[in-house]
Design an enzyme around this catalytic site. Structure first.
Site, PDB file in Angstrom:
ATOM      1  CG  HIS A 185      -0.303   0.062   2.524  1.00 60.80           C
ATOM      2  ND1 HIS A 185       0.544  -0.933   2.988  1.00 60.80           N
ATOM      3  CD2 HIS A 185      -0.327   1.004   3.503  1.00 60.80           C
ATOM      4  CE1 HIS A 185       0.979  -0.604   4.196  1.00 60.80           C
ATOM      5  NE2 HIS A 185       0.470   0.559   4.530  1.00 60.80           N
ATOM      6  CG  HIS A 218       0.400   4.296   4.668  1.00 60.43           C
ATOM      7  ND1 HIS A 218      -0.307   3.631   5.636  1.00 60.43           N
ATOM      8  CD2 HIS A 218      -0.387   5.338   4.264  1.00 60.43           C
ATOM      9  CE1 HIS A 218      -1.472   4.244   5.820  1.00 60.43           C
ATOM     10  NE2 HIS A 218      -1.547   5.265   4.998  1.00 60.43           N
ATOM     11  CG  ASP A 260       5.330   2.590   7.118  1.00 63.35           C
ATOM     12  OD1 ASP A 260       4.472   3.044   6.337  1.00 63.35           O
ATOM     13  OD2 ASP A 260       5.044   1.851   8.078  1.00 63.35           O
ATOM     14  CG  HIS A 261       4.398  -0.416   3.974  1.00 67.11           C
ATOM     15  ND1 HIS A 261       4.271  -1.746   4.277  1.00 67.11           N
ATOM     16  CD2 HIS A 261       4.085   0.256   5.102  1.00 67.11           C
ATOM     17  CE1 HIS A 261       3.876  -1.870   5.538  1.00 67.11           C
ATOM     18  NE2 HIS A 261       3.746  -0.665   6.056  1.00 67.11           N
ATOM     19  CG  HIS A 267      -3.778  -0.385   6.267  1.00 65.76           C
ATOM     20  ND1 HIS A 267      -3.712  -0.436   7.640  1.00 65.76           N
ATOM     21  CD2 HIS A 267      -2.776   0.438   5.884  1.00 65.76           C
ATOM     22  CE1 HIS A 267      -2.717   0.335   8.057  1.00 65.76           C
ATOM     23  NE2 HIS A 267      -2.127   0.886   7.014  1.00 65.76           N
ATOM     24  CG  ASP A 289       0.907  -1.773   7.454  1.00 71.45           C
ATOM     25  OD1 ASP A 289       1.763  -2.667   7.594  1.00 71.45           O
ATOM     26  OD2 ASP A 289       1.139  -0.567   7.649  1.00 71.45           O
ATOM     27  CG  HIS A 343       4.172  -2.744  10.296  1.00 72.72           C
ATOM     28  ND1 HIS A 343       3.242  -2.071  11.040  1.00 72.72           N
ATOM     29  CD2 HIS A 343       4.484  -1.927   9.268  1.00 72.72           C
ATOM     30  CE1 HIS A 343       2.988  -0.904  10.465  1.00 72.72           C
ATOM     31  NE2 HIS A 343       3.730  -0.796   9.398  1.00 72.72           N
TER      32      HIS A 343
END
Lengths: 280, 280
Positions: free
Chosen positions: A29, A31, A33-34, A106, A177, A235
């Protein structure tokens, strides 16, 4: 590669993973941090003169993201194919493995991924082949790949007499996530390994729910219901300098649980997973 | 902060530099290794509920870059001011320091930066003030800030009799990526510290020239000509697992040279710089 957070290229160097190797990248996804390791990774690949094509899969928006930073930083110097996933199902089907996407639950469009190795040919018994008069050579390969053959003298030799049963491949389930979902439990059924997010411990269950994340206990419940062999938790919120509480919580539900660490290398077999010790 | 490469936010955590502190960010040019830490840094600041305004300075294009990733990842949750530098000169003038930009000579629009502390008031001698009949209180501050005062009995007290000479501030020169330039030598004149890129050793002088970079020897020549106190070499190519050759090369020209290391902390005074030893 599943997800690509900031600093991934540095970790690749530390893990001796080359920038010119064959690989595909699956982003769960959009975000940071990914995702935020992608611009630097593509730049370094260009700098190191990668020539091999790279495929990147992700939710709708991944294309715009890559275009956006490329317009400022320059485009990759190698063939790049970007696939936006529109719904669940097989998104990549290769010779050795296939990858499936499953909708995650998510805050924004997100996917969990399943990596499934293709079955490998059964064990080949050369002594049986010779006994039945099949000379070493291309016929052996045909037999191994389940084709029956006819020898020059008209004798038919059946593959199943010379080759053991097909061996199923390894299956790995990666949650991304997400809250716990039935879809992921079903898709991950009997995986050799499940990698599941565990952002919180169970005392933050409500907060996990509000933020569309899972607790360690919930991750363990998913692993148990999916009847997987092993579970790795990842995570984990930076609020936990000590993760032992989350491990205890998960192990009460699903014993075969470990917690992911930076640069961890694991060997995955039908019998289980083994953490490979590192020099340091 | 001068430049913000991938992984900067992780280093900030390791260095205990808070995400809500007052700071300004100066980007030298729009190459990934000087820039790609920004998206994650702004996201983490938002996540940690930064409220203070943040100013970012950089060459033309920095605004488009920040807009581009913000359109996918979301906008910062705190006031963000972005300044595109159009030419050399003072770009930020605050109470405690000012920052100047100087055009660098790199592949694309690039700047070197000078950070100059404002002069601080001279040393105040309370015993002299009392001797001349000035009571402790607001009058002392006036004297310290170079104002002469008149006492109730009509006596005039001159600031210079009670306060020592103004002390000049620290000056730091940061090259960014660049070939050696006269403009930077002039602007950096008499700096307490120069931080200069040294991508190559002198055997790659031609390559450095082609790629608009400097060798260690060239950086040392710049430091010498600018008559700075200390030189720190940084931005060394990953082709050098051992950087001692570059240090030797530089020290032959300019003795007060050290090589930057990750997470290095240095104290800068008029007398020189001191590397602060770290616990590990």
């Amino acid at each position: 590669m599943f997800d690509c957070g900031e600093g991934t290229q540095r970790r690749m160097v530390e893990a001796h993973v080359g920038f010119r190797r064959s690989m595909k990248i699956f982003i769960s996804h959009l975000h940071g941090d990914h995702l935020l390791g992608l611009p630097g990774l593509l730049q370094t690949m260009t700098l190191l003169q990668r020539e091999k094509e790279l495929e990147i899969y992700g939710p709708i928006g991944i294309l715009e993201f890559i275009k956006a930073f490329s317009s400022v930083l320059g485009s990759p110097g190698f063939p790049l194919k970007i696939y936006e996933i529109k719904s669940h199902g097989v998104i990549n089907d290769g010779e050795e493995y296939q990858v499936k996407a499953v909708e995650a639950d998510h805050m924004l469009p997100s996917y969990s991924y399943l990596l499934e190795e293709k079955p490998t040919p059964g064990k080949f018994y050369p002594e049986k082949a010779l006994e039945l008069g099949v000379p070493k050579g291309p016929l052996w390969r045909k037999l191994q790949y389940k084709q029956d053959i006819t020898l020059d003298d008209g004798t038919i030799v059946n593959s199943e007499n010379i080759v053991g049963p097909q061996r199923s491949g390894i299956k790995i389930a990666y949650s991304g996530d997400t809250k716990p979902t039935i879809a992921f439990i079903e898709a991950a059924c009997s995986s050799n390994l499940m990698i599941h997010e565990a952002t919180f411990d169970n005392s933050f269950k409500e907060r996990a729910d509000e933020n569309y994340h899972s607790t360690a206990e919930q991750a363990a419940q998913v692993a148990k219901q999916a009847n997987v062999n092993e579970l790795i938790l990842t995570h984990i919120s930076s609020r936990y300098p000590d993760v032992s509480q989350l491990l205890i919580e998960a192990k009460e539900v699903f014993e075969n649980t470990i917690i992911a660490e930076d640069l961890m290398i694991i060997e995955i077999t039908k019998e289980g997973i083994t953490v490979i010790p590192q020099d340091n």
